[in-house]
Design a protein around this motif. Structure first.
Motif, PDB file in Angstrom:
ATOM      1  N   THR A 183      57.526  26.902  34.686  1.00 61.55           N
ATOM      2  CA  THR A 183      57.112  26.635  33.240  1.00 61.55           C
ATOM      3  C   THR A 183      58.662  26.818  32.596  1.00 61.55           C
ATOM      4  OG1 THR A 183      56.784  28.940  33.134  1.00 61.55           O
ATOM      5  CG2 THR A 183      54.820  27.381  33.214  1.00 61.55           C
ATOM      6  N   SER A 184      58.660  25.884  31.384  1.00 58.02           N
ATOM      7  CA  SER A 184      59.899  26.003  30.443  1.00 58.02           C
ATOM      8  C   SER A 184      59.813  27.205  29.956  1.00 58.02           C
ATOM      9  CB  SER A 184      59.701  24.931  29.801  1.00 58.02           C
ATOM     10  OG  SER A 184      58.742  24.778  28.946  1.00 58.02           O
ATOM     11  N   PRO A 228      62.944  28.264  34.353  1.00 59.48           N
ATOM     12  CA  PRO A 228      63.412  29.612  34.496  1.00 59.48           C
ATOM     13  C   PRO A 228      62.470  30.557  35.084  1.00 59.48           C
ATOM     14  CG  PRO A 228      62.695  29.497  32.277  1.00 59.48           C
ATOM     15  CD  PRO A 228      62.812  28.165  32.928  1.00 59.48           C
ATOM     16  N   ASN A 229      61.138  30.195  35.316  1.00 55.82           N
ATOM     17  CA  ASN A 229      60.375  30.836  36.190  1.00 55.82           C
ATOM     18  C   ASN A 229      59.469  29.747  36.848  1.00 55.82           C
ATOM     19  OD1 ASN A 229      60.419  33.867  35.112  1.00 55.82           O
ATOM     20  ND2 ASN A 229      60.579  32.618  33.171  1.00 55.82           N
ATOM     21  N   ALA A 230      59.186  30.296  37.941  1.00 53.44           N
ATOM     22  CA  ALA A 230      58.213  29.501  38.866  1.00 53.44           C
ATOM     23  C   ALA A 230      57.502  30.332  39.917  1.00 53.44           C
ATOM     24  CB  ALA A 230      59.044  28.294  39.529  1.00 53.44           C
ATOM     25  N   LEU A 231      56.355  29.821  40.291  1.00 52.47           N
ATOM     26  CA  LEU A 231      55.548  30.589  41.186  1.00 52.47           C
ATOM     27  C   LEU A 231      55.025  29.816  42.385  1.00 52.47           C
ATOM     28  CD1 LEU A 231      53.681  33.142  41.524  1.00 52.47           C
ATOM     29  CD2 LEU A 231      52.055  32.048  40.227  1.00 52.47           C
ATOM     30  N   LEU A 280      52.278  27.539  28.170  1.00 54.10           N
ATOM     31  CA  LEU A 280      52.032  27.600  29.635  1.00 54.10           C
ATOM     32  C   LEU A 280      53.039  28.431  30.024  1.00 54.10           C
ATOM     33  CD1 LEU A 280      51.447  23.830  30.142  1.00 54.10           C
ATOM     34  CD2 LEU A 280      49.703  25.411  29.754  1.00 54.10           C
ATOM     35  N   GLN A 281      52.795  29.663  30.810  1.00 51.87           N
ATOM     36  CA  GLN A 281      53.665  30.332  31.260  1.00 51.87           C
ATOM     37  C   GLN A 281      53.497  30.936  32.626  1.00 51.87           C
ATOM     38  OE1 GLN A 281      56.375  31.239  29.766  1.00 51.87           O
ATOM     39  NE2 GLN A 281      56.252  31.061  27.409  1.00 51.87           N
ATOM     40  N   VAL A 282      54.549  31.264  33.336  1.00 49.96           N
ATOM     41  CA  VAL A 282      54.433  31.973  34.611  1.00 49.96           C
ATOM     42  C   VAL A 282      55.157  33.148  34.395  1.00 49.96           C
ATOM     43  CG1 VAL A 282      55.614  32.108  36.972  1.00 49.96           C
ATOM     44  CG2 VAL A 282      54.644  29.956  36.203  1.00 49.96           C
ATOM     45  N   PHE A 283      54.420  34.447  34.802  1.00 50.98           N
ATOM     46  CA  PHE A 283      54.939  35.615  34.549  1.00 50.98           C
ATOM     47  C   PHE A 283      54.955  36.394  35.896  1.00 50.98           C
ATOM     48  CE2 PHE A 283      52.424  34.790  30.699  1.00 50.98           C
ATOM     49  CZ  PHE A 283      53.418  35.220  29.551  1.00 50.98           C
TER      50      PHE A 283
END
Length: 234
Positions: free
Chosen positions: A168-169, A200-203, A118-121
């Motif tokens: 996401t982690s 570290p990343n969030a949307l 699971l990733q936020v890019f």
């Protein structure tokens, strides 16, 4: 409305979702954490192409119950996604990489990708990497980019709304979905993900229309019909 601070675990072992009510910087939030490998999906249309739009409609359409769900990204008047959207491996709309009016066009924006991880890019990073997403939805602005808040956020920003989003982690094993129960500005909402949840990343998903379904908390927000919805099926 302010929610009591507490921790509630979903009873069903089939869907490892943990929802809780927390308070950070004087604002009440509800968060739901999902682990990679759970049946996390995006939902937009039924088999006839009609917009699902409601949490209950998803359950009726799939014949399964939701462990958790929330609105996921911005949409047009016809409730089509504003930006990139993939559902069950099929792309419905392309990536939009240009800036523009409104929160979506406040670059950098980003894409939430559901795959083995699971990733936020950030959007341009997504275009460079071309990840193989089973589900993906684009929204904006990014709240946190590689541990830094969006550069346009102001600590004393006066624009405050009920807001929701996802972080996401770094290893892609966890996604934490959050909705504010009080009106909050972008800076403090981003700080929730970076400083309190240590992601570290969030949307950002949306404001004003933010809705959450969390049966373990006896919560099912109602309101107007939604566009894309993210949720975990039991």
């Amino acid at each position: 409305m302010r929610w009591l601070v507490g921790l509630f675990l979903l009873a069903s072992p089939a869907a490892a979702v943990t929802c809780q009510n927390i308070e950070y910087l004087g604002t009440s939030y509800t968060t739901c954490e999902v682990r990679a490998g759970e049946d996390l999906q995006l939902f937009l249309r039924d088999d006839d192409g009609d917009i699902l739009g409601r949490f209950s409609t998803i359950e009726n359409d799939t014949g399964r119950t939701l462990a958790f769900a929330m609105n996921a990204g911005m949409y047009h008047e016809d409730r089509d996604p504003v930006g990139h959207y993939i559902e069950d491996g099929v792309q419905e709309s392309r990536v939009i990489s240009s800036d523009g009016p409104g929160n979506f066009g406040l670059l950098p924006n980003g894409i939430f990708c559901i795959a083995d991880t699971l990733q936020v890019f950030e959007t341009f990073d997504y275009l460079d990497r071309q990840p193989d997403c089973t589900y993906a939805v684009q929204s904006g602005p990014m709240l946190v980019i590689d541990g830094a808040l969006h550069p346009r956020f102001l600590a004393d920003g006066t624009s405050k709304f009920i807001r929701n989003g996802v972080g996401t982690s770094s290893d892609g094993t966890r996604a934490v979905f959050a909705i504010s129960n009080d009106a909050v500005n972008f800076h403090d909402f981003g700080a929730l993900f970076r400083d309190h949840l240590a992601l570290p990343n969030a949307l950002y998903f949306d404001g004003k229309v933010s809705r959450l379904y969390a049966p373990a908390l006896n919560r099912s927000d109602f309101g107007w019909q939604l566009g894309p919805i993210v949720g975990v099926l039991n």
